[in-house]
Design an enzyme around this catalytic site. Structure first.
Site, PDB file in Angstrom:
ATOM      1  N   THR A   1     -35.504 -38.940 -37.032  1.00 46.49           N
ATOM      2  CA  THR A   1     -36.404 -38.229 -37.945  1.00 46.49           C
ATOM      3  C   THR A   1     -35.614 -37.438 -38.976  1.00 46.49           C
ATOM      4  O   THR A   1     -34.469 -37.050 -38.722  1.00 46.49           O
ATOM      5  CB  THR A   1     -37.283 -37.261 -37.120  1.00 46.49           C
ATOM      6  N   ASP A   2     -36.256 -37.150 -40.108  1.00 45.68           N
ATOM      7  CA  ASP A   2     -35.605 -36.294 -41.110  1.00 45.68           C
ATOM      8  C   ASP A   2     -35.590 -34.828 -40.667  1.00 45.68           C
ATOM      9  O   ASP A   2     -34.917 -34.006 -41.291  1.00 45.68           O
ATOM     10  CB  ASP A   2     -36.305 -36.430 -42.477  1.00 45.68           C
ATOM     11  N   GLU A   3     -36.332 -34.516 -39.583  1.00 44.34           N
ATOM     12  CA  GLU A   3     -36.421 -33.114 -39.167  1.00 44.34           C
ATOM     13  C   GLU A   3     -35.082 -32.586 -38.648  1.00 44.34           C
ATOM     14  O   GLU A   3     -34.875 -31.377 -38.562  1.00 44.34           O
ATOM     15  CB  GLU A   3     -37.536 -32.937 -38.127  1.00 44.34           C
TER      16      GLU A   3
ATOM     17  N   ASP B   1     -49.423 -19.276 -38.047  1.00 41.46           N
ATOM     18  CA  ASP B   1     -48.407 -20.266 -38.399  1.00 41.46           C
ATOM     19  C   ASP B   1     -47.659 -20.753 -37.154  1.00 41.46           C
ATOM     20  O   ASP B   1     -47.560 -20.021 -36.159  1.00 41.46           O
ATOM     21  CB  ASP B   1     -47.397 -19.626 -39.382  1.00 41.46           C
TER      22      ASP B   1
ATOM     23  N   TYR C   1     -37.981 -29.879 -30.788  1.00 37.51           N
ATOM     24  CA  TYR C   1     -38.080 -31.329 -31.045  1.00 37.51           C
ATOM     25  C   TYR C   1     -36.909 -31.794 -31.913  1.00 37.51           C
ATOM     26  O   TYR C   1     -36.189 -32.726 -31.552  1.00 37.51           O
ATOM     27  CB  TYR C   1     -39.407 -31.660 -31.737  1.00 37.51           C
TER      28      TYR C   1
ATOM     29  N   LYS D   1     -51.514 -34.966 -34.293  1.00 35.71           N
ATOM     30  CA  LYS D   1     -50.737 -34.819 -35.527  1.00 35.71           C
ATOM     31  C   LYS D   1     -51.715 -34.553 -36.670  1.00 35.71           C
ATOM     32  O   LYS D   1     -52.884 -34.943 -36.605  1.00 35.71           O
ATOM     33  CB  LYS D   1     -49.917 -36.087 -35.802  1.00 35.71           C
TER      34      LYS D   1
ATOM     35  N   ASP E   1     -39.380 -45.594 -17.286  1.00 38.14           N
ATOM     36  CA  ASP E   1     -38.827 -44.412 -17.950  1.00 38.14           C
ATOM     37  C   ASP E   1     -37.425 -44.732 -18.479  1.00 38.14           C
ATOM     38  O   ASP E   1     -36.599 -45.288 -17.742  1.00 38.14           O
ATOM     39  CB  ASP E   1     -38.769 -43.306 -16.880  1.00 38.14           C
TER      40      ASP E   1
ATOM     41  N   ASN F   1     -44.712 -40.007 -40.761  1.00 35.71           N
ATOM     42  CA  ASN F   1     -45.506 -41.242 -40.821  1.00 35.71           C
ATOM     43  C   ASN F   1     -46.986 -40.934 -40.657  1.00 35.71           C
ATOM     44  O   ASN F   1     -47.363 -39.961 -40.001  1.00 35.71           O
ATOM     45  CB  ASN F   1     -45.122 -42.169 -39.668  1.00 35.71           C
TER      46      ASN F   1
ATOM     47  N   ASP G   1     -41.830 -48.796 -21.845  1.00 36.84           N
ATOM     48  CA  ASP G   1     -42.557 -47.580 -22.218  1.00 36.84           C
ATOM     49  C   ASP G   1     -43.121 -46.961 -20.943  1.00 36.84           C
ATOM     50  O   ASP G   1     -43.660 -47.671 -20.095  1.00 36.84           O
ATOM     51  CB  ASP G   1     -43.690 -47.941 -23.206  1.00 36.84           C
TER      52      ASP G   1
ATOM     53  N   LYS H   1     -33.773 -34.346 -31.092  1.00 33.38           N
ATOM     54  CA  LYS H   1     -33.496 -35.584 -31.846  1.00 33.38           C
ATOM     55  C   LYS H   1     -32.096 -35.512 -32.464  1.00 33.38           C
ATOM     56  O   LYS H   1     -31.369 -36.516 -32.490  1.00 33.38           O
ATOM     57  CB  LYS H   1     -34.543 -35.810 -32.939  1.00 33.38           C
TER      58      LYS H   1
HETATM   59  P1  NAD Z   1     -45.274 -41.378 -30.115  1.00 33.50           P
HETATM   60  O1  NAD Z   1     -45.270 -40.047 -29.436  1.00 33.50           O
HETATM   61  O2  NAD Z   1     -46.528 -41.884 -30.707  1.00 33.50           O
HETATM   62  O3  NAD Z   1     -44.763 -42.504 -29.110  1.00 33.50           O
HETATM   63  C1  NAD Z   1     -43.690 -42.314 -28.237  1.00 33.50           C
HETATM   64  C2  NAD Z   1     -43.724 -43.417 -27.202  1.00 33.50           C
HETATM   65  O4  NAD Z   1     -42.613 -43.199 -26.313  1.00 33.50           O
HETATM   66  C3  NAD Z   1     -44.987 -43.428 -26.353  1.00 33.50           C
HETATM   67  O5  NAD Z   1     -45.473 -44.747 -26.211  1.00 33.50           O
HETATM   68  C4  NAD Z   1     -44.523 -42.881 -25.015  1.00 33.50           C
HETATM   69  O6  NAD Z   1     -45.267 -43.383 -23.920  1.00 33.50           O
HETATM   70  C5  NAD Z   1     -43.080 -43.343 -24.978  1.00 33.50           C
HETATM   71  N1  NAD Z   1     -42.256 -42.507 -24.098  1.00 33.50           N
HETATM   72  C6  NAD Z   1     -42.203 -41.148 -24.066  1.00 33.50           C
HETATM   73  N2  NAD Z   1     -41.329 -40.754 -23.125  1.00 33.50           N
HETATM   74  C7  NAD Z   1     -40.817 -41.890 -22.567  1.00 33.50           C
HETATM   75  C8  NAD Z   1     -39.868 -42.116 -21.539  1.00 33.50           C
HETATM   76  N3  NAD Z   1     -39.264 -41.115 -20.879  1.00 33.50           N
HETATM   77  N4  NAD Z   1     -39.570 -43.407 -21.214  1.00 33.50           N
HETATM   78  C9  NAD Z   1     -40.193 -44.435 -21.863  1.00 33.50           C
HETATM   79  N5  NAD Z   1     -41.098 -44.265 -22.828  1.00 33.50           N
HETATM   80  C10 NAD Z   1     -41.406 -43.002 -23.181  1.00 33.50           C
HETATM   81  O7  NAD Z   1     -44.107 -41.265 -31.192  1.00 33.50           O
HETATM   82  P2  NAD Z   1     -43.992 -41.938 -32.633  1.00 33.50           P
HETATM   83  O8  NAD Z   1     -44.602 -41.040 -33.614  1.00 33.50           O
HETATM   84  O9  NAD Z   1     -44.385 -43.353 -32.538  1.00 33.50           O
HETATM   85  O10 NAD Z   1     -42.411 -41.847 -32.834  1.00 33.50           O
HETATM   86  C11 NAD Z   1     -41.553 -42.923 -32.396  1.00 33.50           C
HETATM   87  C12 NAD Z   1     -40.117 -42.552 -32.740  1.00 33.50           C
HETATM   88  O11 NAD Z   1     -39.994 -42.372 -34.152  1.00 33.50           O
HETATM   89  C13 NAD Z   1     -39.644 -41.260 -32.097  1.00 33.50           C
HETATM   90  O12 NAD Z   1     -38.314 -41.430 -31.708  1.00 33.50           O
HETATM   91  C14 NAD Z   1     -39.762 -40.232 -33.211  1.00 33.50           C
HETATM   92  O13 NAD Z   1     -38.809 -39.202 -33.045  1.00 33.50           O
HETATM   93  C15 NAD Z   1     -39.446 -41.086 -34.417  1.00 33.50           C
HETATM   94  N6  NAD Z   1     -40.043 -40.639 -35.692  1.00 33.50           N
HETATM   95  C16 NAD Z   1     -41.384 -40.334 -35.756  1.00 33.50           C
HETATM   96  C17 NAD Z   1     -41.933 -39.950 -36.976  1.00 33.50           C
HETATM   97  C18 NAD Z   1     -43.410 -39.646 -37.102  1.00 33.50           C
HETATM   98  O14 NAD Z   1     -43.849 -39.167 -38.168  1.00 33.50           O
HETATM   99  N7  NAD Z   1     -44.236 -39.922 -36.107  1.00 33.50           N
HETATM  100  C19 NAD Z   1     -41.128 -39.851 -38.114  1.00 33.50           C
HETATM  101  C20 NAD Z   1     -39.761 -40.166 -38.005  1.00 33.50           C
HETATM  102  C21 NAD Z   1     -39.235 -40.560 -36.783  1.00 33.50           C
HETATM  103  P1  TYD Z   2     -47.328 -32.708 -37.740  1.00 32.80           P
HETATM  104  O1  TYD Z   2     -48.301 -33.785 -38.029  1.00 32.80           O
HETATM  105  O2  TYD Z   2     -47.343 -32.040 -36.408  1.00 32.80           O
HETATM  106  O3  TYD Z   2     -45.875 -33.289 -38.079  1.00 32.80           O
HETATM  107  P2  TYD Z   2     -44.434 -32.498 -38.175  1.00 32.80           P
HETATM  108  O4  TYD Z   2     -44.564 -31.174 -37.542  1.00 32.80           O
HETATM  109  O5  TYD Z   2     -43.547 -33.411 -37.410  1.00 32.80           O
HETATM  110  O6  TYD Z   2     -44.112 -32.428 -39.637  1.00 32.80           O
HETATM  111  O7  TYD Z   2     -47.528 -31.587 -38.840  1.00 32.80           O
HETATM  112  C1  TYD Z   2     -47.453 -31.871 -40.217  1.00 32.80           C
HETATM  113  C2  TYD Z   2     -47.591 -30.576 -40.971  1.00 32.80           C
HETATM  114  O8  TYD Z   2     -48.916 -30.060 -40.755  1.00 32.80           O
HETATM  115  C3  TYD Z   2     -46.657 -29.471 -40.490  1.00 32.80           C
HETATM  116  O9  TYD Z   2     -46.253 -28.693 -41.612  1.00 32.80           O
HETATM  117  C4  TYD Z   2     -47.512 -28.639 -39.554  1.00 32.80           C
HETATM  118  C5  TYD Z   2     -48.887 -28.775 -40.162  1.00 32.80           C
HETATM  119  N1  TYD Z   2     -50.029 -28.727 -39.223  1.00 32.80           N
HETATM  120  C6  TYD Z   2     -51.116 -27.890 -39.486  1.00 32.80           C
HETATM  121  O10 TYD Z   2     -51.137 -27.149 -40.488  1.00 32.80           O
HETATM  122  N2  TYD Z   2     -52.165 -27.911 -38.610  1.00 32.80           N
HETATM  123  C7  TYD Z   2     -52.181 -28.686 -37.500  1.00 32.80           C
HETATM  124  O11 TYD Z   2     -53.159 -28.650 -36.717  1.00 32.80           O
HETATM  125  C8  TYD Z   2     -51.066 -29.544 -37.248  1.00 32.80           C
HETATM  126  C9  TYD Z   2     -51.026 -30.428 -36.030  1.00 32.80           C
HETATM  127  C10 TYD Z   2     -50.016 -29.535 -38.147  1.00 32.80           C
END
Ligand code: NAD
Ligand code: TYD
Length: 349
Positions: A131-133, A286, A156, A195, A60, A186, A34, A160
């Site tokens: 991700t589902d995005e 928005d 983003y 988030k 990295d 998540n 990481d 992905k």
């Molecule tokens: P996060 O941003 O909390 O963590 C990302 C981690 O990756 C961090 O520890 C960061 O230091 C590390 N990182 C970033 N760039 C790096 C690099 N160049 N080299 C090494 N390490 C690096 O993200 P998260 O929410 O834990 O998501 C983890 C994975 O799951 C991602 O691939 C994301 O796309 C995927 N995902 C996230 C969600 C969500 O809701 N958070 C949902 C579905 C999938």
């Molecule tokens: P986010 O947690 O950024 O996840 P993602 O964009 O990956 O779905 O956002 C969740 C939802 O909340 C998304 O529809 C954007 C909205 N949102 C707000 O309305 N206000 C905020 O400050 C943030 C960060 C997100």
């Protein structure tokens, strides 16, 4: 016995995955690579940092010579790839950075895995967490599943999607053993408070505005992070090579309904009167290209791998709010410095 390279293990989901694997499989060797970006935090891993089956490398994923050296040293048979830039709003500000980490970083890992494993792919696995995005945006009806066509909209999700395509290309071209999972939003402990859910918890605690993009009608399907970590465990062990698994919480909420529920739960835990923090809701401009709705049909992973979400949403939210209330020092540490500049730029127009 497995020798696993986990990338991004200091982040939100990665740290839950590391904790689960380190504790559940004492005979595995896990190396967490990481770079400790703003989102990476070793405080997420204090419970396992001294475990004999775990080690951390700061570096990295785009650094091919480091990744090569680690493959040589540790003879990994498995990669669980989570490292990424993960926040949509940041990707709108700085798309190139997302392409570098999410696309080039993934490609670097694929290439080094292929070279290290060349000639013998048996017992090897490259597991890509996505991700589902990548599937774009739904209207009121329908669900994403493994057969949904890719249609990413934000930088983003485009990055992905591109990484998913490279992972599949390495399977189709070189037969590199891969598996991909695409998960919905998540939530849970240790999520960086940019988030929606942790941002709102933190702001309710501090009496700050709760910014809702647009009219708050956008819908997300929320899954507790430990349920996602359990899904990753089952895909890692029982997923079929070359397959994709869609993971979701069967738990759709509009952003406005979610924030109202969060206010209810947080106010109750803080001992505030009912509705106390509702006045903090603030509708703001928005998000550009804001996807309307995400929702997953997770029947394949339920049917084939016997996984399902375990936590009811209100229970999960309560546990999450409780965690943030009990860990003010965690929040304080991560929102200081560079994050504060970012937050001020985003929200103090
Ligand atoms: P996060 O941003 O909390 O963590 C990302 C981690 O990756 C961090 O520890 C960061 O230091 C590390 N990182 C970033 N760039 C790096 C690099 N160049 N080299 C090494 N390490 C690096 O993200 P998260 O929410 O834990 O998501 C983890 C994975 O799951 C991602 O691939 C994301 O796309 C995927 N995902 C996230 C969600 C969500 O809701 N958070 C949902 C579905 C999938
Ligand atoms: P986010 O947690 O950024 O996840 P993602 O964009 O990956 O779905 O956002 C969740 C939802 O909340 C998304 O529809 C954007 C909205 N949102 C707000 O309305 N206000 C905020 O400050 C943030 C960060 C997100």
């Amino acid at each position: 016995m497995k020798r696993i390279l986990v990338t991004g293990g200091a982040g939100f989901i990665g740290s839950h995955v590391i904790k689960l694997l380190v504790e559940k499989y004492p005979n595995y060797q896990l190396v967490n690579l990481d770079s400790l970006s703003y989102a990476g935090n070793l405080n997420n891993l204090t419970s396992v940092q001294a475990a004999p089956n775990y080690s951390f490398v700061k570096g990295d994923i785009c650094d091919a010579s480091l990744v090569k050296k680690l493959f040589k040293e540790h003879r990994f048979d498995t990669v669980v790839h989570l490292a990424a830039e993960s926040h949509v709003d940041r990707s709108i500000e700085d798309p190139l950075h997302f392409a570098r980490t999410n696309v080039m970083g993934t490609l670097t890992l694929l290439q080094e895995a292929r070279l290290a494993w060349e000639g013998d792919f048996s017992g090897k696995l490259f597991y890509h967490i996505s991700t589902d995005e990548v599937f774009g945006s739904l209207s009121h009806e329908g669900y994403f599943d493994e057969s949904t066509a890719y249609d990413p909209h934000s930088p983003y999700s485009a990055s992905k999607a591109s990484s998913d395509h490279f992972v599949r290309a390495f399977y189709d071209t070189y037969q590199l053993p891969i598996v991909i999972s695409n998960c919905s939003n998540n939530y849970g402990p240790n999520q960086f408070p940019e988030k929606l859910i942790p941002l709102c918890i933190n702001n309710i605690c501090n009496g700050k505005p709760l910014p809702i993009y647009g009219d708050g009608s956008n819908v997300r399907d929320w899954l507790y992070v430990e349920d996602h970590a359990r899904a990753i465990d089952v895909v890692l062990h029982r997923g079929k090579i070359g397959e994709t698994y869609a993971i979701g919480g069967d738990n759709e909420y509009s952003n406005l309904a979610l924030v109202k529920l969060l206010i209810e739960v947080t106010d109750a835990l803080l001992g505030n009167p009912i509705g106390h923090s509702e006045s903090l809701i603030q509708f703001v401009t928005d998000r550009k290209g804001h996807d309307y709705r995400y929702a997953i049909d997770a029947s394949k992973i339920k049917r084939e791998l016997n996984w399902s979400p375990s936590l009811d949403f209100e229970q999960g939210l309560r546990a999450t709010v409780q965690w943030y209330l009990e860990h003010p020092e965690w929040v304080k540490a991560v929102v200081s410095g560079a994050y504060q500049d970012y937050y001020d730029k985003m929200y103090k127009h």
